[in-house]
Design an enzyme around this catalytic site. Structure first.
Site, mmCIF file in Angstrom:
data_model
loop_
_atom_site.group_PDB
_atom_site.id
_atom_site.type_symbol
_atom_site.label_atom_id
_atom_site.label_comp_id
_atom_site.label_asym_id
_atom_site.label_seq_id
_atom_site.Cartn_x
_atom_site.Cartn_y
_atom_site.Cartn_z
ATOM 1 N N HIS A 26 -10.160 4.086 17.926
ATOM 2 C CA HIS A 26 -9.526 5.137 18.727
ATOM 3 C C HIS A 26 -10.330 5.524 19.968
ATOM 4 O O HIS A 26 -9.789 5.624 21.059
ATOM 5 C CB HIS A 26 -9.309 6.399 17.879
ATOM 6 C CG HIS A 26 -8.604 6.147 16.581
ATOM 7 N ND1 HIS A 26 -7.615 5.215 16.444
ATOM 8 C CD2 HIS A 26 -8.757 6.709 15.351
ATOM 9 C CE1 HIS A 26 -7.171 5.221 15.189
ATOM 10 N NE2 HIS A 26 -7.848 6.113 14.503
ATOM 11 N N ASP A 83 -2.195 7.297 0.683
ATOM 12 C CA ASP A 83 -2.048 8.503 1.520
ATOM 13 C C ASP A 83 -1.275 8.252 2.802
ATOM 14 O O ASP A 83 -0.454 9.054 3.223
ATOM 15 C CB ASP A 83 -3.447 8.959 1.990
ATOM 16 C CG ASP A 83 -4.091 9.887 0.994
ATOM 17 O OD1 ASP A 83 -3.464 10.144 -0.041
ATOM 18 O OD2 ASP A 83 -5.231 10.316 1.264
ATOM 19 N N ASP A 141 -14.812 3.723 11.640
ATOM 20 C CA ASP A 141 -13.515 4.349 11.371
ATOM 21 C C ASP A 141 -12.873 4.898 12.650
ATOM 22 O O ASP A 141 -11.660 4.825 12.815
ATOM 23 C CB ASP A 141 -13.713 5.496 10.360
ATOM 24 C CG ASP A 141 -12.396 6.104 9.901
ATOM 25 O OD1 ASP A 141 -11.488 5.337 9.562
ATOM 26 O OD2 ASP A 141 -12.282 7.344 9.906
ATOM 27 N N LYS A 166 -5.603 -0.372 11.040
ATOM 28 C CA LYS A 166 -7.015 -0.482 11.328
ATOM 29 C C LYS A 166 -7.827 -0.018 10.117
ATOM 30 O O LYS A 166 -7.266 0.709 9.310
ATOM 31 C CB LYS A 166 -7.392 0.329 12.581
ATOM 32 C CG LYS A 166 -7.096 1.840 12.422
ATOM 33 C CD LYS A 166 -8.043 2.687 13.168
ATOM 34 C CE LYS A 166 -9.314 2.935 12.444
ATOM 35 N NZ LYS A 166 -9.261 3.928 11.340
ATOM 36 N N GLY A 175 0.857 -1.196 0.000
ATOM 37 C CA GLY A 175 0.000 0.000 0.000
ATOM 38 C C GLY A 175 0.884 1.235 0.000
ATOM 39 O O GLY A 175 0.538 2.265 0.582
HETATM 40 C C1 BG6 Z 1 -7.682 7.343 11.157
HETATM 41 C C2 BG6 Z 1 -8.993 7.433 10.453
HETATM 42 O O1 BG6 Z 1 -7.566 6.138 11.854
HETATM 43 O O2 BG6 Z 1 -7.574 8.426 12.078
HETATM 44 C C3 BG6 Z 1 -9.120 8.749 9.722
HETATM 45 O O3 BG6 Z 1 -9.088 6.369 9.514
HETATM 46 C C4 BG6 Z 1 -8.900 9.897 10.677
HETATM 47 O O4 BG6 Z 1 -10.385 8.877 9.103
HETATM 48 C C5 BG6 Z 1 -7.606 9.709 11.458
HETATM 49 O O5 BG6 Z 1 -8.824 11.084 9.926
HETATM 50 C C6 BG6 Z 1 -7.469 10.742 12.556
HETATM 51 O O6 BG6 Z 1 -6.196 10.628 13.116
HETATM 52 P P1 BG6 Z 1 -5.469 11.884 13.742
HETATM 53 O O7 BG6 Z 1 -4.174 11.332 14.248
HETATM 54 O O8 BG6 Z 1 -5.307 12.885 12.652
HETATM 55 O O9 BG6 Z 1 -6.382 12.383 14.839
#
Ligand code: BG6
Length: 456
Positions: free
Chosen positions: A231, A13, A226, A139, A9
């Site tokens: 998180h 991004d 997501d 994830k 991958g």
């Molecule tokens: C990722 C999600 O795990 O965490 C994204 O897939 C999200 O959608 C990102 O934008 C947010 O991470 P951070 O570190 O920018 O708060």
């Protein structure tokens, strides 16, 4: 240690925005051996220079391409071609460097994860039980409990659990690593980290970003899968868990798992939103019902936290980027006796954009008037740090290189968090929870108030 990091991958991004910048930083800081190599896997017909040019154009951070040329090699591979994996194995085995540690990093969506993991195992790029090589997953791990179980069973056929690293990058963030220290190394919290002293917990992850170029993944996931499944539930577990037997990885995970077992949601509190303009994003179905915002109230029925609401809130395309945990304490019995506008104490665990902690107190206004005000005891980590604060992925790569697993999730944590999300999603569907359109979080806070009575 001579380390090989193979990234599947590599044109995505995540690789350009997070993985390569983190590796570059660790190399420049001499935290990874000078002989570390990155093999960037992709299906495009690139030479390494083309690949790095492509990455420079997509990366938001400015990568030092001349420097990376010394460490990165591009390798073309079709994910469904077993012979390509065998070629990769020959390439690695015949490399001028004999690697002491090999990390295979799958920065791919859940749809590709299974096939790649099987082919890595079958081609013996990673052999079961060989702890010098490991395999890392981004994830979400699966799309629901059933698919996550299936992936996991497959993984256990080819790999030892000790070789599996399931990423939740929030666990690599400075203040999230700090939660257990703040909780358990400070006497002042020992008796106040309980339902008799804590009134509520808010766990918030607001983002300004939209779905960027991730429409295909995001539209099947939504904010619930997501962000909440990983998180936000991980943050909740660290706040709610009991004192672990030791601060070793397994003991901490054992306590987090106990929290997940006692977790329940209040279905009437759920508010789902979709930002205005989502349906016009490229590759999004015009009638998509995917939520880009979630608010919900959960409870953890342990003796310590029974009755305390945990408010979870996350959303995209909001006016500010802010990840924070707010612990609100109860009023003191004395507070009611004073005819003064006293507030409750709040502990803010600030995760982003600036890491830090602050505690609000009631304090007398200096001077002759009989008045009180709220004051902040504020500790801003970034303001005091010398140089840039490490990014979560720097910490996670370092831990993978040295085989430390505390900041990675164990299967039972994932299993229970999917169970929670699957049940919640089913009930949302059955109860026909409305999806509200929003422009900003003020709209949303009003909607939350109107629908649930919660003043957020
Ligand atoms: C990722 C999600 O795990 O965490 C994204 O897939 C999200 O959608 C990102 O934008 C947010 O991470 P951070 O570190 O920018 O708060």
């Amino acid at each position: 240690m001579k380390t090989l990091i193979t990234i599947f991958g590599s044109t995505g991004d995540l690789t350009s925005r997070k993985l390569l910048p983190a590796i570059e930083k660790l190399l420049k800081d001499h935290l990874l051996d000078e002989d570390t190599k990155v093999i960037a896997i992709g299906r495009r017909d690139f030479q390494t220079d083309d690949y790095l040019d492509y990455i420079t154009k997509t990366a938001k951070t400015s990568l030092d391409i001349e420097y990376l040329k010394r460490h990165v090699e591009y390798f073309k591979l079709e994910v469904n071609e077993l012979s390509d994996y065998q070629n990769l194995k020959n390439y690695i085995d015949n490399h001028e460097i004999t690697f002491e540690r090999k990390i295979f990093y799958l920065a791919v969506g859940p749809d590709l994860l299974k096939e790649i993991a099987i082919n890595i195992g079958v081609s013996e790029l990673v052999t079961k039980g060989d702890l010098s090589s490991s395999i890392t997953f981004e994830k979400p791990f699966g799309q629901d409990l059933a698919s996550a179980k299936e992936i996991n069973q497959m993984l256990w056929r080819y790999y030892d659990e000790k070789q599996l690293y399931r990423i939740d990058h929030y666990l690599g963030k400075e203040m999230i690593q700090n939660i257990l220290t703040v909780r358990f190394a400070n006497k002042i919290f020992e008796n106040s980290w309980h339902n008799h002293a804590i009134k509520s917990v808010k766990i918030i992850a607001k983002e300004t970003e939209t779905i960027l170029s991730r429409a295909l993944y995001y539209d099947t996931a939504g904010a619930m899968k997501d962000m909440i499944q990983s998180h936000l539930l991980q943050m909740l577990a660290l706040i709610a868990m009991e004192v672990p037997k030791s601060y070793q990885s397994e003991d901490i995970k054992d306590e987090k798992v106990k929290v997940f077992k006692k977790l329940r949601y209040d279905i009437d509190s759920v508010v789902l939103g979709q930002y205005e303009g989502y349906l016009d994003e490229p590759h999004i179905n015009k009638d998509s019902k995917t939520e880009t915002f979630v608010f919900l109230k959960a409870f953890c029925d342990t003796p310590r936290f029974k009755g305390v609401p945990f408010y979870l809130l996350t959303g995209k395309a909001l006016e500010e980027k802010e990840s924070v945990i707010i612990i609100e304490f109860e009023e003191t019995p004395e507070q009611h006796k004073w005819d003064l506008p006293l507030k409750t104490n709040k502990l803010y665990i600030k995760i982003a954009p600036l890491d830090g902690i602050s505690l609000t107190l009631n304090s007398k206004v200096p001077g002759l008037r009989n008045a009180v005000e709220q004051v902040d005891l504020d500790y801003c980590i970034a303001c005091n740090a010398v140089g840039n604060m490490p990014e979560a992925y720097e910490k996670l790569f370092l831990d993978m290189a040295f085989g430390h697993k505390s900041l990675f999730t164990r299967w039972d944590e994932i299993e229970l968090s999917w169970k929670f999300i699957d049940e919640l999603r089913k009930e949302i569907k059955d109860s026909n929870t409305k999806l509200v359109q929003y422009k900003n979080h003020h709209d949303l806070y009003q909607t939350i108030k109107a629908l649930t009575g919660e003043d957020f």
